[in-house]
Design an enzyme around this catalytic site. Structure first.
Site, PDB file in Angstrom:
ATOM      1  N   ASP A   1       0.866  -1.176   0.000  1.00 60.20           N
ATOM      2  CA  ASP A   1       0.000   0.000   0.000  1.00 60.20           C
ATOM      3  C   ASP A   1       0.906   1.230   0.000  1.00 60.20           C
ATOM      4  O   ASP A   1       1.649   1.471   0.959  1.00 60.20           O
ATOM      5  CB  ASP A   1      -0.898  -0.022   1.239  1.00 60.20           C
TER       6      ASP A   1
ATOM      7  N   TYR B   1      -4.786  11.321  -3.595  1.00 57.51           N
ATOM      8  CA  TYR B   1      -5.233  12.595  -3.011  1.00 57.51           C
ATOM      9  C   TYR B   1      -4.360  13.077  -1.857  1.00 57.51           C
ATOM     10  O   TYR B   1      -4.655  14.102  -1.257  1.00 57.51           O
ATOM     11  CB  TYR B   1      -6.684  12.505  -2.554  1.00 57.51           C
ATOM     12  N   LYS B   2      -3.264  12.391  -1.573  1.00 54.81           N
ATOM     13  CA  LYS B   2      -2.356  12.857  -0.532  1.00 54.81           C
ATOM     14  C   LYS B   2      -1.215  13.653  -1.193  1.00 54.81           C
ATOM     15  O   LYS B   2      -1.410  14.785  -1.595  1.00 54.81           O
ATOM     16  CB  LYS B   2      -1.838  11.674   0.281  1.00 54.81           C
TER      17      LYS B   2
END
Length: 416
Positions: free
Chosen positions: A201, A226-227
Site C-alpha cells: 500500500d 489525493y495525498k
C-alpha cells in the site's frame, strides 16, 4: 538551522521552492496535512471547468472518443508509473484504494491457490491502516476456506511470522500513524524466500518517497492520489501489478471496463490483456481528469530532491519540537532514523486531540489519529523551512499557554 533567518535562507536556496507557486495556499495557513489531503493545484479549477463545460457540456457522449475519456485510466497510470518505479502499461488509476486492495488480494490468492493451495495465511501489520485489515477480513469471510490473518507487531516480527503457510504479505510502505518506512526490497525478498507474494500500500509513499516496485521485485501495489499527489478529495486510486502476474488470473470485480471488448456487449466475460483487466466499471471522469494536474507537478520535481527536502524538514521539525517544547509531555513516535521515515512526523500527547484543534484554530493544520497522536505532514512541493519554524512556534504557544484546555477543543468532529 538555529534561527528563523536560517530557515528563510534555506528556503531561498531550495530548488523545489518555485513549485509552491503552482498551488493555491490560503493566506494565514500553514498546511501540515498533505499526508491526508493534498492542496489544490492552481491548474485544477480550469481543468475541472474544461471537463464540465466543454468536454461534457459541448462534447457530450462524443467525448469518450474525442476527449480520450476511455483511455484516461491507463494514460494517467503511465504518468504515475514514473513515480513508483513501474513501466508504461503496468498501472491504472481507478476505483479506491480499498477496492484495489481487494482486487490485488484476490488475484494473489488465486495465484497461490493454483501453485500452493495449502497456503492459507495472510500476513499484515497490527498497526496497518484499518481499511487494509478490514478488506483482508472481508476476503477471509467471503472465501470461507480456512484462511486466517496473522498480524506482525513488536511481539511477532515479520521474520517470525513468515513460514510455509503464508500466501500473501500485505503491508503499507509507510505507516499512516507513525511514518515508519519499510525496506520494500528487503521485505519483499524475505517474503519471496518463504514462497509468499507481496502487496504494498503506497498511500503514504507515492509522490513523497522514492519507490522502485520493479527494482524491489514486488508483486502488487495499490495507493491513493489525493495525498502527496494532490489530486483532490476522494480522487481515484491506483493499482500496479507485476507483469509476471498480470495475465495469470483476472480479478473478481469483473466489470465491463475490464472486458477485452466491452462494446461487444457479450454475455460471457473475457478479461482484457494486461493491466486493463484490473478496471471494473465506468470511470468518474471529472475527478479522474483532475488527477493529472497534481501528477504533472510531481513529475516536474526531482524525486531525489523531494526526498532530501522531506527528510530535512522532518529533522528540523523534530529538533525544534524537542528543543522548544521540551517541558511538555510530547513523545516522538516517528522513527528518528531518516532511512526508516516517510514524509510525516508524529508526536503523542495525552490530550492530542485538543492540542490539534487548538493548532488548527491558530492556522496550523495537521490532524489527529488515535491513540493521542498529533500528525504533521511535511510536503516538500509547497512547504518551506520557515513554515516549519512558524508551526512549531504556534505549537509552543498553544502548549505554554494551555489554550488547548478550552472546552470547545474537546468537541469531536466526524473527521479528526
Amino acid at each position: 538551522m538555529h534561527t528563523r533567518a536560517d530557515c528563510q535562507h534555506a528556503d531561498l536556496r531550495d530548488p523545489l521552492a518555485p513549485l509552491r507557486q503552482q498551488f493555491e495556499l490560503p493566506d494565514g495557513i500553514i498546511y501540515l496535512d498533505g499526508n491526508s489531503l493534498g492542496v489544490l493545484p492552481k491548474a485544477a479549477a480550469a481543468r475541472a471547468a474544461s471537463v464540465v463545460t466543454q468536454e461534457w457540456g459541448s462534447g457530450l457522449i462524443r467525448s469518450w472518443n474525442t476527449a480520450g475519456w476511455f483511455d484516461l485510466p491507463a494514460r494517467l497510470g503511465d504518468k504515475l508509473a514514473r513515480l513508483i518505479g513501474a513501466d508504461p502499461g503496468q498501472v491504472v488509476i481507478t476505483d479506491t484504494t480499498s477496492l484495489n486492495l481487494f482486487k490485488a488480494l484476490a488475484a494473489a490468492l488465486r495465484i497461490q491457490q493454483h501453485a500452493a493451495p495449502e497456503r492459507r495465511v495472510i500476513v499484515s501489520e497490527r498497526d496497518n491502516f484499518p481499511t487494509d485489515l478490514y478488506m483482508i477480513q472481508g476476503m477471509i469471510d467471503l472465501l470461507q476456506q480456512g484462511y486466517e490473518m496473522r498480524l506482525i507487531d513488536e511481539q511477532l516480527p515479520l521474520e517470525q511470522a513468515l513460514d510455509d503457510s503464508v500466501a500473501v504479505v500485505a503491508l503499507s510502505h509507510v505507516n499512516y500513524r507513525t511514518g515508519h518506512l519499510h525496506d520494500m526490497a528487503a521485505v519483499t525478498a524475505r517474503a519471496h524466500s518463504h514462497g509468499a507474494l507481496t502487496i504494498w500500500d503506497l498511500a503514504h509513499s507515492a509522490g513523497a518517497v522514492p519507490v522502485d516496485l520493479t527494482g524491489s521485485n514486488a508483486d502488487f501495489a495499490v495507493g491513493c492520489t489525493y495525498k502527496y499527489l494532490n489530486a483532490g478529495p476522494g480522487a481515484p486510486a491506483f493499482i500496479w501489478v507485476a507483469p509476471r502476474h498480470t495475465d495469470q488470473f483476472w480479478q473478481p470485480l469483473s466489470g465491463w471496463w475490464s472486458h477485452q471488448r466491452p462494446f461487444d456487449m457479450a454475455v460471457d466475460y473475457e478479461p482484457a490483456a494486461g493491466i486493463r483487466r484490473y478496471l471494473c466499471g465506468t470511470q468518474p471522469i471529472v475527478s479522474l481528469s483532475l488527477v493529472e494536474c497534481g501528477l504533472d507537478i510531481a513529475l516536474a520535481a526531482d524525486m531525489n530532491e523531494v526526498r532530501k527536502k522531506s527528510l530535512a524538514l522532518g529533522d528540523l521539525f523534530i529538533q525544534l519540537v524537542e528543543s522548544r517544547c521540551a517541558q511538555h509531555p510530547l513523545t516522538l513516535v516517528t522513527p528518528r532514523d531518516p532511512a526508516r521515515r516517510g514524509s510525516h512526523v508524529s508526536f503523542r500527547h495525552p490530550h492530542g486531540y485538543q492540542v490539534m484543534q487548538a493548532l488548527i484554530e491558530r492556522g496550523v493544520i495537521g490532524d489527529y489519529r488515535e491513540p493521542e497522536v498529533l500528525r504533521f505532514g511535511l510536503t516538500p512541493l509547497y512547504l518551506g523551512y520557515a513554515d516549519v519554524w512558524d508551526a512549531v512556534q504556534v505549537l509552543k504557544e498553544v502548549l505554554d499557554g494551555e489554550t488547548w484546555k478550552q472546552e470547545r477543543y474537546s468537541r469531536r468532529g466526524a473527521v479528526t
